[in-house]
Design an enzyme around this catalytic site. Structure first.
Site, PDB file in Angstrom:
ATOM      1  N   HIS A 106      45.812  35.176  29.417  1.00 53.50           N
ATOM      2  CA  HIS A 106      46.564  34.287  28.796  1.00 53.50           C
ATOM      3  C   HIS A 106      46.790  32.805  29.912  1.00 53.50           C
ATOM      4  CE1 HIS A 106      50.129  35.294  30.281  1.00 53.50           C
ATOM      5  NE2 HIS A 106      49.351  36.275  30.958  1.00 53.50           N
ATOM      6  N   CYS A 122      49.014  40.002  34.467  1.00 54.32           N
ATOM      7  CA  CYS A 122      47.855  39.722  33.747  1.00 54.32           C
ATOM      8  C   CYS A 122      47.137  38.328  34.511  1.00 54.32           C
ATOM      9  CB  CYS A 122      49.300  39.165  33.065  1.00 54.32           C
ATOM     10  SG  CYS A 122      49.389  39.482  31.335  1.00 54.32           S
TER      11      CYS A 122
END
Length: 225
Positions: A106, A122
């Site tokens: 992301h 992440c």
């Protein structure tokens, strides 16, 4: 002699064995509608590579997990693409099928973190880069994350206890299962069944029966030399 974690290549192989062997976990396979692209991530170098028809197509600088919440090593798949999850996630989200939590690729509102181990696991990209990647690769694209199953070997192994998640938890479950102590799914989630299996292992090996994976437990399980 100073203890050493077993070789990196062995653990990369073992990581793939875990994903293929443990009940309920399967390696990601590209679907027929996504044969062109594959993604490789190298957390130690903060790099994300995109391959098109087997040839390197794009390279991006990324941020990855810190030592206490490492980016999961293994072979996964993009299973969801979303927009505008919130400022912290930038304009785009590509979700991965990691079995023990919500992980994805992301954007970020902290561009200074790119090139560092600063995320909660992440893979962060510059917003302009994740916009490009989002439009480039489809759902079901294979994502291979390379590295040591137990995380950055320049740091001490983290103690593991009930409530923890990650590749290292999955490795402990796999070892306990191989030794006949754990009968659950190797899903990387340290829950009550894993803690109970660990306490039985500690009891039989004359270790402190506290349900915590310490350096001594890593050693007896054969994960330190």
């Amino acid at each position: 002699m100073k203890r050493k974690i077993l070789t990196r290549a062995w653990y990369i192989l073992l990581g793939l064995v875990i994903i293929l062997s443990c009940s309920g976990i399967q390696a990601a396979e590209a679907s027929p509608d996504s044969p062109l692209f594959e993604i490789e991530v190298y957390p130690a170098d903060h790099r994300l590579l995109v391959f098109k028809e087997g040839q390197k197509w794009k390279e991006y600088h990324v941020a990855v997990g810190n030592p206490s919440t490492p980016t999961p090593v293994g072979e996964y798949m993009i299973i969801y693409k979303g927009k505008n999850w919130g400022r912290a996630f930038g304009p785009r989200w590509l979700g991965l099928n990691v079995p023990w939590g919500i992980y994805g690729i992301h954007g970020t509102n902290k561009p200074y973190s790119i090139g560092q181990h600063l995320s909660h696991g992440c893979i962060r990209m510059h917003n302009r880069d994740v916009l490009e990647l989002y439009d480039m690769v489809p759902v079901h694209t294979k994502v291979t994350i390379y590295g040591h199953v137990l995380g950055d070997t320049n740091h001490e192994l983290r103690d593991l206890a009930q409530g923890d998640v990650g590749s290292d938890v999955q490795l402990i479950q796999f070892r306990l299962k191989s030794a006949g102590y754990y009968n659950g799914i190797c899903n990387g989630k340290f829950r009550a069944d894993t803690a109970e299996a660990l306490r039985r292992f500690q009891r039989d090996h004359h270790l402190l029966q506290n349900g915590v994976v310490s350096n001594k437990v890593y050693e007896v399980l054969g994960l330190l030399e």
